[in-house]
Design a protein around this motif. Structure first.
Motif, PDB file in Angstrom:
ATOM      1  N   LEU A  66       0.828  -1.212   0.000  1.00  0.00           N
ATOM      2  CA  LEU A  66       0.000   0.000   0.000  1.00  0.00           C
ATOM      3  C   LEU A  66       0.858   1.256   0.000  1.00  0.00           C
ATOM      4  N   ALA A  67       1.994   1.204   0.691  1.00  0.00           N
ATOM      5  CA  ALA A  67       2.900   2.360   0.691  1.00  0.00           C
ATOM      6  C   ALA A  67       3.452   2.609  -0.701  1.00  0.00           C
ATOM      7  N   ALA A  68       3.769   1.536  -1.440  1.00  0.00           N
ATOM      8  CA  ALA A  68       4.270   1.693  -2.811  1.00  0.00           C
ATOM      9  C   ALA A  68       3.208   2.328  -3.698  1.00  0.00           C
ATOM     10  N   GLU A  69       1.955   1.927  -3.540  1.00  0.00           N
ATOM     11  CA  GLU A  69       0.880   2.508  -4.349  1.00  0.00           C
ATOM     12  C   GLU A  69       0.658   3.976  -3.982  1.00  0.00           C
ATOM     13  N   ALA A  70       0.667   4.282  -2.686  1.00  0.00           N
ATOM     14  CA  ALA A  70       0.462   5.669  -2.252  1.00  0.00           C
ATOM     15  C   ALA A  70       1.578   6.575  -2.761  1.00  0.00           C
ATOM     16  N   ALA A  71       2.826   6.109  -2.670  1.00  0.00           N
ATOM     17  CA  ALA A  71       3.953   6.918  -3.138  1.00  0.00           C
ATOM     18  C   ALA A  71       3.881   7.125  -4.648  1.00  0.00           C
ATOM     19  N   GLY A  72       3.514   6.079  -5.369  1.00  0.00           N
ATOM     20  CA  GLY A  72       3.395   6.209  -6.819  1.00  0.00           C
ATOM     21  C   GLY A  72       2.305   7.162  -7.230  1.00  0.00           C
ATOM     22  N   ARG A  73       1.177   7.100  -6.542  1.00  0.00           N
ATOM     23  CA  ARG A  73       0.084   8.025  -6.855  1.00  0.00           C
ATOM     24  C   ARG A  73       0.480   9.463  -6.553  1.00  0.00           C
ATOM     25  N   ALA A  74       1.226   9.665  -5.477  1.00  0.00           N
ATOM     26  CA  ALA A  74       1.673  11.017  -5.143  1.00  0.00           C
ATOM     27  C   ALA A  74       2.599  11.556  -6.232  1.00  0.00           C
ATOM     28  N   ARG A  75       3.498  10.722  -6.741  1.00  0.00           N
ATOM     29  CA  ARG A  75       4.395  11.155  -7.818  1.00  0.00           C
ATOM     30  C   ARG A  75       3.608  11.503  -9.077  1.00  0.00           C
ATOM     31  N   SER A  76       2.640  10.672  -9.429  1.00  0.00           N
ATOM     32  CA  SER A  76       1.841  10.918 -10.631  1.00  0.00           C
ATOM     33  C   SER A  76       1.020  12.195 -10.491  1.00  0.00           C
ATOM     34  N   SER A  77       0.440  12.390  -9.318  1.00  0.00           N
ATOM     35  CA  SER A  77      -0.353  13.593  -9.084  1.00  0.00           C
ATOM     36  C   SER A  77       0.503  14.846  -9.166  1.00  0.00           C
ATOM     37  N   ARG A  78       1.705  14.756  -8.627  1.00  0.00           N
ATOM     38  CA  ARG A  78       2.631  15.884  -8.666  1.00  0.00           C
ATOM     39  C   ARG A  78       3.002  16.215 -10.112  1.00  0.00           C
ATOM     40  N   ALA A  79       3.277  15.195 -10.898  1.00  0.00           N
ATOM     41  CA  ALA A  79       3.632  15.413 -12.302  1.00  0.00           C
ATOM     42  C   ALA A  79       2.465  16.018 -13.073  1.00  0.00           C
ATOM     43  N   THR A  80       1.251  15.592 -12.768  1.00  0.00           N
ATOM     44  CA  THR A  80       0.066  16.137 -13.434  1.00  0.00           C
ATOM     45  C   THR A  80      -0.128  17.599 -13.082  1.00  0.00           C
ATOM     46  N   ARG A  81       0.024  17.938 -11.809  1.00  0.00           N
ATOM     47  CA  ARG A  81      -0.129  19.335 -11.386  1.00  0.00           C
ATOM     48  C   ARG A  81       0.942  20.217 -12.023  1.00  0.00           C
ATOM     49  N   ARG A  82       2.153  19.693 -12.117  1.00  0.00           N
ATOM     50  CA  ARG A  82       3.249  20.484 -12.705  1.00  0.00           C
ATOM     51  C   ARG A  82       2.991  20.730 -14.191  1.00  0.00           C
ATOM     52  N   ALA A  83       2.528  19.718 -14.891  1.00  0.00           N
ATOM     53  CA  ALA A  83       2.237  19.886 -16.318  1.00  0.00           C
ATOM     54  C   ALA A  83       1.087  20.851 -16.531  1.00  0.00           C
ATOM     55  N   ALA A  84       0.058  20.772 -15.686  1.00  0.00           N
ATOM     56  CA  ALA A  84      -1.112  21.642 -15.827  1.00  0.00           C
ATOM     57  C   ALA A  84      -0.780  23.092 -15.507  1.00  0.00           C
ATOM     58  N   ALA A  85       0.227  23.322 -14.662  1.00  0.00           N
ATOM     59  CA  ALA A  85       0.566  24.694 -14.266  1.00  0.00           C
ATOM     60  C   ALA A  85       1.058  25.526 -15.444  1.00  0.00           C
ATOM     61  N   GLY A  86       1.779  24.911 -16.370  1.00  0.00           N
ATOM     62  CA  GLY A  86       2.294  25.657 -17.515  1.00  0.00           C
ATOM     63  C   GLY A  86       3.464  26.553 -17.172  1.00  0.00           C
ATOM     64  N   ALA A 147       3.925  20.800  -2.641  1.00  0.00           N
ATOM     65  CA  ALA A 147       3.121  20.762  -1.420  1.00  0.00           C
ATOM     66  C   ALA A 147       1.684  20.328  -1.677  1.00  0.00           C
ATOM     67  N   GLY A 148       1.377  19.929  -2.912  1.00  0.00           N
ATOM     68  CA  GLY A 148       0.039  19.444  -3.216  1.00  0.00           C
ATOM     69  C   GLY A 148      -0.926  20.510  -3.693  1.00  0.00           C
ATOM     70  N   ARG A 149      -0.422  21.710  -3.989  1.00  0.00           N
ATOM     71  CA  ARG A 149      -1.275  22.798  -4.462  1.00  0.00           C
ATOM     72  C   ARG A 149      -1.340  22.821  -5.982  1.00  0.00           C
ATOM     73  N   LYS A 150      -2.417  23.385  -6.505  1.00  0.00           N
ATOM     74  CA  LYS A 150      -2.560  23.573  -7.943  1.00  0.00           C
ATOM     75  C   LYS A 150      -2.165  25.000  -8.304  1.00  0.00           C
ATOM     76  N   VAL A 151      -1.450  25.133  -9.426  1.00  0.00           N
ATOM     77  CA  VAL A 151      -0.937  26.426  -9.877  1.00  0.00           C
ATOM     78  C   VAL A 151      -1.328  26.628 -11.334  1.00  0.00           C
ATOM     79  N   ALA A 152      -1.641  27.866 -11.698  1.00  0.00           N
ATOM     80  CA  ALA A 152      -1.912  28.222 -13.100  1.00  0.00           C
ATOM     81  C   ALA A 152      -1.048  29.423 -13.458  1.00  0.00           C
ATOM     82  N   TRP A 153      -0.331  29.338 -14.572  1.00  0.00           N
ATOM     83  CA  TRP A 153       0.626  30.377 -14.968  1.00  0.00           C
ATOM     84  C   TRP A 153       0.149  31.071 -16.238  1.00  0.00           C
ATOM     85  N   PHE A 154       0.140  32.415 -16.228  1.00  0.00           N
ATOM     86  CA  PHE A 154      -0.300  33.194 -17.381  1.00  0.00           C
ATOM     87  C   PHE A 154       0.650  34.355 -17.618  1.00  0.00           C
ATOM     88  N   THR A 155       0.643  34.834 -18.854  1.00  0.00           N
ATOM     89  CA  THR A 155       1.167  36.154 -19.177  1.00  0.00           C
ATOM     90  C   THR A 155      -0.035  37.026 -19.535  1.00  0.00           C
TER      91      THR A 155
END
Length: 272
Positions: A66-86, A147-155
């Motif tokens: 379960l720890a392996a699944e939780a850690a993997g999901r956290a990594r995937s979520s982080r990567a998704t948030r980073r990509a969405a931030a732009g 830290a688990g927050r969502k960010v949006a970047w604009f000009t």
């Protein structure tokens, strides 16, 4: 020949020597796929091999999986948030030198706690080009993602394009609502180029909708008091009023760090 197994604490990611652990039985593989547990499925062969070698209790095996699944999901979520931030470049605090910034070190440290995001406060960083404004905001955004927050970047240009795209069907309000799903909205490089009416409208709409609901961070070559040089005075006054009411205002000074590095030969790797 028995596989060599390194010591592994339950809940940690297992590491094995050669040869590799045997694959999961087909039934367990199918169950893990059906339950959408990809990280558990990938970790299970090594976890089970380690558990057999070290005679773990069943609860220890379950904890490690379960720890392996939780850690993997956290990594995937982080990567998704980073990509969405732009983010524009991917710069983070690992490459930041706080001594080169005019922002006081205690202020930098306080902002890096991200407590101001929880209070839905804003941040305005203004000063000459090349003094680290964008770098600092992007590093804060990267920290927020971690830290688990969502960010949006604009000009301003991208805000103007957003207004034009949604004006035809009068859906700008819905677009802003979607933007404000982020905990932090960054508008970068205000004051570098003339501000068209669409960009001015976009900035106002964003700041107005985020007021006391989300945090907005802005970098600008101009102090907000001079925004009426960029957009109609009435719109500028309304925007700045809402932006600065709950804002931390940081001013940078000095020469461009980029220009300084260029003139001292630090901007490139020397040719050999």
């Amino acid at each position: 020949m028995t596989a060599k197994v390194t010591s592994l604490s339950p809940g940690a990611t297992p590491t094995l020597g050669m040869p590799a652990a045997p694959p999961l039985p087909a039934e367990l593989e199918a169950l893990a796929r059906g339950l959408r547990l990809p990280h558990l499925r990938r970790a299970a062969p090594e976890v089970l091999a380690t558990a057999r070698a070290q005679r773990w209790e069943p609860a220890e095996v379950l904890k490690a999986l379960l720890a392996a699944e939780a850690a993997g999901r956290a990594r995937s979520s982080r990567a998704t948030r980073r990509a969405a931030a732009g983010f524009p470049t991917g710069k983070a605090f690992q490459a930041w030198d706080e001594q080169l910034s005019w922002i006081p070190a205690p202020t930098q440290a306080a902002l890096r706690t991200l407590e101001w995001l929880s209070r839905r406060e804003n941040l305005v960083v203004c000063g000459p080009s090349g003094t680290g404004k964008t770098f600092f905001l992007e590093a804060l955004g990267q920290l927020a993602v971690e830290a688990g927050r969502k960010v949006a970047w604009f000009t301003l240009e991208s805000l103007g394009a957003l207004v034009r795209r949604h004006r035809a069907d009068d859906s700008m309000a819905k677009a802003v609502t979607r933007i404000l799903r982020a905990d932090l909205v960054v508008v970068d490089d205000i004051g570098l180029l003339p501000v068209g009416p669409d960009a001015a409208e976009g900035l106002y709409r964003l700041v107005d909708a985020a007021y006391e609901r989300r945090s907005v961070a802005v970098s600008s070559n101009l102090h907000p008091a001079g925004f009426d040089e960029l957009m109609p005075k009435t719109l500028a006054t309304a925007t700045v009023d809402r932006l600065l009411h709950h804002a931390h205002l940081c001013t940078t000074q000095g020469d461009s760090v980029r220009l300084s590095q260029a003139t001292t030969g630090k901007g490139v790797v020397p040719l050999t």
